[in-house]
Write a protein that holds these residues in place. Structure first.
Motif, PDB file in Angstrom:
ATOM      1  N   LEU A 123       7.008  50.906   4.689  1.00  0.00           N
ATOM      2  CA  LEU A 123       7.311  52.328   4.879  1.00  0.00           C
ATOM      3  C   LEU A 123       6.017  53.136   4.834  1.00  0.00           C
ATOM      4  O   LEU A 123       5.285  53.102   3.846  1.00  0.00           O
ATOM      5  CB  LEU A 123       8.261  52.804   3.778  1.00  0.00           C
ATOM      6  N   PRO A 124       5.697  53.875   5.899  1.00  0.00           N
ATOM      7  CA  PRO A 124       4.409  54.597   5.933  1.00  0.00           C
ATOM      8  C   PRO A 124       4.440  55.873   5.110  1.00  0.00           C
ATOM      9  O   PRO A 124       5.504  56.391   4.760  1.00  0.00           O
ATOM     10  CB  PRO A 124       4.237  54.913   7.427  1.00  0.00           C
ATOM     11  N   SER A 125       3.252  56.375   4.815  1.00  0.00           N
ATOM     12  CA  SER A 125       3.143  57.609   4.031  1.00  0.00           C
ATOM     13  C   SER A 125       3.503  58.839   4.856  1.00  0.00           C
ATOM     14  O   SER A 125       3.740  59.910   4.288  1.00  0.00           O
ATOM     15  CB  SER A 125       1.724  57.754   3.475  1.00  0.00           C
ATOM     16  N   ASP A 126       3.521  58.702   6.179  1.00  0.00           N
ATOM     17  CA  ASP A 126       3.928  59.819   7.047  1.00  0.00           C
ATOM     18  C   ASP A 126       5.207  59.449   7.786  1.00  0.00           C
ATOM     19  O   ASP A 126       5.376  59.737   8.962  1.00  0.00           O
ATOM     20  CB  ASP A 126       2.815  60.170   8.038  1.00  0.00           C
ATOM     21  N   ALA A 127       6.131  58.815   7.077  1.00  0.00           N
ATOM     22  CA  ALA A 127       7.339  58.277   7.701  1.00  0.00           C
ATOM     23  C   ALA A 127       8.166  59.377   8.359  1.00  0.00           C
ATOM     24  O   ALA A 127       8.279  60.493   7.836  1.00  0.00           O
ATOM     25  CB  ALA A 127       8.171  57.550   6.660  1.00  0.00           C
ATOM     26  N   ASP A 128       8.733  59.037   9.503  1.00  0.00           N
ATOM     27  CA  ASP A 128       9.714  59.895  10.165  1.00  0.00           C
ATOM     28  C   ASP A 128      11.106  59.431   9.733  1.00  0.00           C
ATOM     29  O   ASP A 128      11.409  58.231   9.767  1.00  0.00           O
ATOM     30  CB  ASP A 128       9.578  59.788  11.686  1.00  0.00           C
ATOM     31  N   TYR A 129      11.947  60.376   9.347  1.00  0.00           N
ATOM     32  CA  TYR A 129      13.233  59.984   8.770  1.00  0.00           C
ATOM     33  C   TYR A 129      14.091  59.195   9.761  1.00  0.00           C
ATOM     34  O   TYR A 129      14.625  58.123   9.421  1.00  0.00           O
ATOM     35  CB  TYR A 129      14.008  61.219   8.288  1.00  0.00           C
ATOM     36  N   LEU A 130      14.239  59.695  10.987  1.00  0.00           N
ATOM     37  CA  LEU A 130      15.158  59.062  11.939  1.00  0.00           C
ATOM     38  C   LEU A 130      14.712  57.665  12.357  1.00  0.00           C
ATOM     39  O   LEU A 130      15.536  56.773  12.550  1.00  0.00           O
ATOM     40  CB  LEU A 130      15.334  59.951  13.174  1.00  0.00           C
ATOM     41  N   THR A 131      13.406  57.460  12.485  1.00  0.00           N
ATOM     42  CA  THR A 131      12.939  56.161  12.970  1.00  0.00           C
ATOM     43  C   THR A 131      12.538  55.199  11.861  1.00  0.00           C
ATOM     44  O   THR A 131      12.667  53.984  12.008  1.00  0.00           O
ATOM     45  CB  THR A 131      11.737  56.352  13.925  1.00  0.00           C
ATOM     46  N   ASP A 132      12.070  55.739  10.711  1.00  0.00           N
ATOM     47  CA  ASP A 132      11.556  54.871   9.656  1.00  0.00           C
ATOM     48  C   ASP A 132      12.505  54.696   8.472  1.00  0.00           C
ATOM     49  O   ASP A 132      12.514  53.637   7.835  1.00  0.00           O
ATOM     50  CB  ASP A 132      10.221  55.413   9.120  1.00  0.00           C
ATOM     51  N   VAL A 133      13.276  55.740   8.140  1.00  0.00           N
ATOM     52  CA  VAL A 133      14.092  55.714   6.928  1.00  0.00           C
ATOM     53  C   VAL A 133      15.561  55.455   7.230  1.00  0.00           C
ATOM     54  O   VAL A 133      16.196  54.570   6.631  1.00  0.00           O
ATOM     55  CB  VAL A 133      13.937  57.027   6.128  1.00  0.00           C
ATOM     56  N   PHE A 134      16.116  56.208   8.179  1.00  0.00           N
ATOM     57  CA  PHE A 134      17.558  56.110   8.455  1.00  0.00           C
ATOM     58  C   PHE A 134      18.016  54.690   8.791  1.00  0.00           C
ATOM     59  O   PHE A 134      19.045  54.234   8.264  1.00  0.00           O
ATOM     60  CB  PHE A 134      17.941  57.072   9.575  1.00  0.00           C
ATOM     61  N   PRO A 135      17.303  53.934   9.647  1.00  0.00           N
ATOM     62  CA  PRO A 135      17.771  52.568   9.933  1.00  0.00           C
ATOM     63  C   PRO A 135      17.851  51.682   8.688  1.00  0.00           C
ATOM     64  O   PRO A 135      18.727  50.816   8.587  1.00  0.00           O
ATOM     65  CB  PRO A 135      16.716  52.039  10.915  1.00  0.00           C
ATOM     66  N   LEU A 136      16.952  51.926   7.714  1.00  0.00           N
ATOM     67  CA  LEU A 136      16.974  51.122   6.501  1.00  0.00           C
ATOM     68  C   LEU A 136      18.200  51.434   5.646  1.00  0.00           C
ATOM     69  O   LEU A 136      18.692  50.571   4.902  1.00  0.00           O
ATOM     70  CB  LEU A 136      15.696  51.350   5.694  1.00  0.00           C
ATOM     71  N   MET A 137      18.692  52.679   5.742  1.00  0.00           N
ATOM     72  CA  MET A 137      19.884  53.049   4.984  1.00  0.00           C
ATOM     73  C   MET A 137      21.076  52.179   5.368  1.00  0.00           C
ATOM     74  O   MET A 137      21.956  51.901   4.551  1.00  0.00           O
ATOM     75  CB  MET A 137      20.221  54.530   5.212  1.00  0.00           C
ATOM     76  N   LEU A 138      21.109  51.743   6.611  1.00  0.00           N
ATOM     77  CA  LEU A 138      22.235  50.929   7.080  1.00  0.00           C
ATOM     78  C   LEU A 138      22.236  49.557   6.417  1.00  0.00           C
ATOM     79  O   LEU A 138      23.299  48.944   6.242  1.00  0.00           O
ATOM     80  CB  LEU A 138      22.176  50.787   8.599  1.00  0.00           C
ATOM     81  N   LEU A 139      21.060  49.054   6.030  1.00  0.00           N
ATOM     82  CA  LEU A 139      20.989  47.757   5.363  1.00  0.00           C
ATOM     83  C   LEU A 139      21.530  47.825   3.939  1.00  0.00           C
ATOM     84  O   LEU A 139      21.767  46.787   3.306  1.00  0.00           O
ATOM     85  CB  LEU A 139      19.549  47.250   5.344  1.00  0.00           C
TER      86      LEU A 139
END
Length: 491
Positions: free
Chosen positions: A376-392
């Motif tokens: 996870l990057p320090s300048d993460a974008d929510y839709l592309t970097d964080v949201f997909p991980l929520m599904l896991l």
């Protein structure tokens, strides 16, 4: 068909005779049983919400009551120490004096303590009220699963009931973050405690009617005062040592001294239970490979998932600049997907493939989740970097119901409260270890990088990455333990 009907009638008659002998009531009507399930799930939800809702409001509490950083931690620690150390004792007492009585008494204590916490005007009053909340939470939640497994004896209906119970535990943290942000921003932090008053009163009213009455085995069946003293003191010292690790360090004299005393007391308790005429915790419950294995898996899994539930929220706030409410909403998809899996498909999957296989599938998804978070990057974008991980996070919706079923599989009518208290105790031990180990590692890595001139966002991100990597290792270890559990016999 006639043979099957005769077997059913015989089993029903046997159950009625056994209930009469143990003081338990015959199975309740369907509507009443579902009301009882709702009460138990509500009690579990209050406990889980209370843990996450407080973390969101901590900055406001500190400003209002003038807490020092060290003092503020006791708003959480006082609750954790009381809750974690009394679960096992409360679960066994529920078997002895009646699980319904224990649940209702605990709910009443928790509700009253919530009002005291909301009305607190000093740090001392708030910490004392939080300790009392922990006592009430332990009393109520320790016997919740015990009531549930006796209320739903058939495997299919028990699996569905456990799925509902597991959902409240798995998704409650995310719901609490959203609710805490809303109440704190719209009103003030006092309302994160006052909100428990109407919920608690409703649970008491419905629970008095719907929960099955049971007289319990009687205190003489487990009248081991010395055992109660040993287990309570051992858990208090152990949990206190763990929650202080972040401040004192693992090798500090207080940590080592308290940890050693805790291990000695817990060892003495185990020896005592093997020899006592009326043990507080009959050791037969640990002879089941499923029960022992499930509790060990839970410690590892819960410790690892601290890095997801807490550190992802911290990353969103400290690195990406989200507010409390924004963080809660960002974590909400995880709660939704956990709910869909827990309530929608977990019971059917457990019935078809067996709890062991479903548990392994859930742990695999969780291992993938934490492994991907290490990038996870320090300048993460929510839709592309964080949201997909929520599904896991759906892996938690698979793993927890299966794990709960395995952890309660060895529970009989006489020790269902004990099995429930043990399962909840290992959950709290896992949480305390996760907080101590992963937060300490993350903070040490961050501080080390900051001293070399690394910008704060990058230093925090690297610390979080280390915690996610260690969490991945814990999940992989949990998978190895789960693999050794007995396979379900073929039908």
């Amino acid at each position: 068909m006639p043979d099957e009907q005769g077997e059913t009638m015989s089993a029903t008659r046997t159950t009625e005779l056994k209930n009469t002998a143990t003081g338990e009531q015959p199975p309740a009507p369907e509507a009443r049983r579902h009301l009882a399930l709702g009460v138990i799930a509500t009690g579990m939800l209050m406990v889980v919400l209370d843990g996450s809702i407080v973390t969101v409001a901590m900055p406001a509490v500190q400003r209002d009551l003038g807490f020092t950083p060290a003092g503020l931690s006791w708003v959480v620690n006082a609750y954790l120490i009381a809750f974690g150390s009394l679960l096992l004792l409360a679960g066994r007492l529920g078997d002895l004096v009646g699980r319904k009585r224990m649940f209702l008494a605990g709910t009443a204590v928790f509700t009253a303590a919530s009002v005291l916490a909301g009305a607190a005007t000093s740090g001392t009053a708030l910490v004392a009220a939080r300790f009392l909340q922990g006592v009430g939470s332990a009393m109520a939640s320790a016997v919740g699963l015990g009531i549930l497994v006796t209320l739903f004896p058939r495997p299919a209906e028990r699996a569905r009931a456990i799925a509902v119970f597991s959902f409240t535990g798995a998704a409650g943290a995310s719901i609490g973050q959203v609710l805490g942000g809303v109440l704190t921003d719209a009103l003030n932090w006092h309302w994160i405690f006052y909100i428990n008053l109407p919920i608690g009163l409703a649970a008491l009213a419905v629970g008095a009617y719907a929960l099955p009455a049971d007289r319990g085995l009687g205190l003489r069946a487990g009248a081991d005062a010395l055992g109660a003293l040993l287990i309570t003191a051992g858990l208090v010292l152990g949990i206190y040592a763990v929650v202080q690790v972040e401040r004192t360090g693992w090798t500090a004299a207080p940590t080592l001294t308290l940890g050693t005393l805790s291990l000695l007391l817990l060892t003495a308790f185990t020896v005592r239970q093997a020899k006592a005429r009326t043990p507080l915790m009959p050791l037969r419950i640990l002879r089941s490979r499923n029960v022992a294995g499930a509790n060990l898996v839970q410690i590892l899994m819960v410790a690892a998932l601290f890095s997801f539930q807490i550190l992802v929220a911290l990353h969103l706030q400290q690195v990406l600049g989200y507010g409390a409410l924004e963080t809660g909403l960002a974590m909400l998809p995880a709660a939704v997907v956990i709910g869909v899996i827990s309530l929608g498909v977990s019971a059917r999957l457990n019935a078809r493939f067996g709890e062991r296989r479903v548990l392994l599938a859930g742990l695999t998804l969780l291992a993938a989740l934490l492994a991907l978070l290490t990038r996870l990057p320090s300048d993460a974008d929510y839709l592309t970097d964080v949201f997909p991980l929520m599904l896991l996070a759906s892996g938690f919706g698979l793993a927890l119901p299966a794990l709960t079923s395995l952890g309660m599989s060895g529970a009989g009518p006489d020790d269902a409260g004990l099995a429930s208290g043990l399962f909840n105790t290992t959950q709290q031990i896992g949480m305390a270890l996760g907080v101590a180990v992963l937060s300490t590692l993350a903070a040490a890595r961050t501080d080390s990088l900051r001293t070399t001139g690394t910008p704060r966002p990058e230093a925090l991100t690297s610390g979080h990455h280390l915690a996610f990597a260690v969490g991945t290792g814990l999940i992989v270890t949990a998978m190895a333990v789960a693999w050794t559990l007995p396979r379900r016999p073929r039908a």
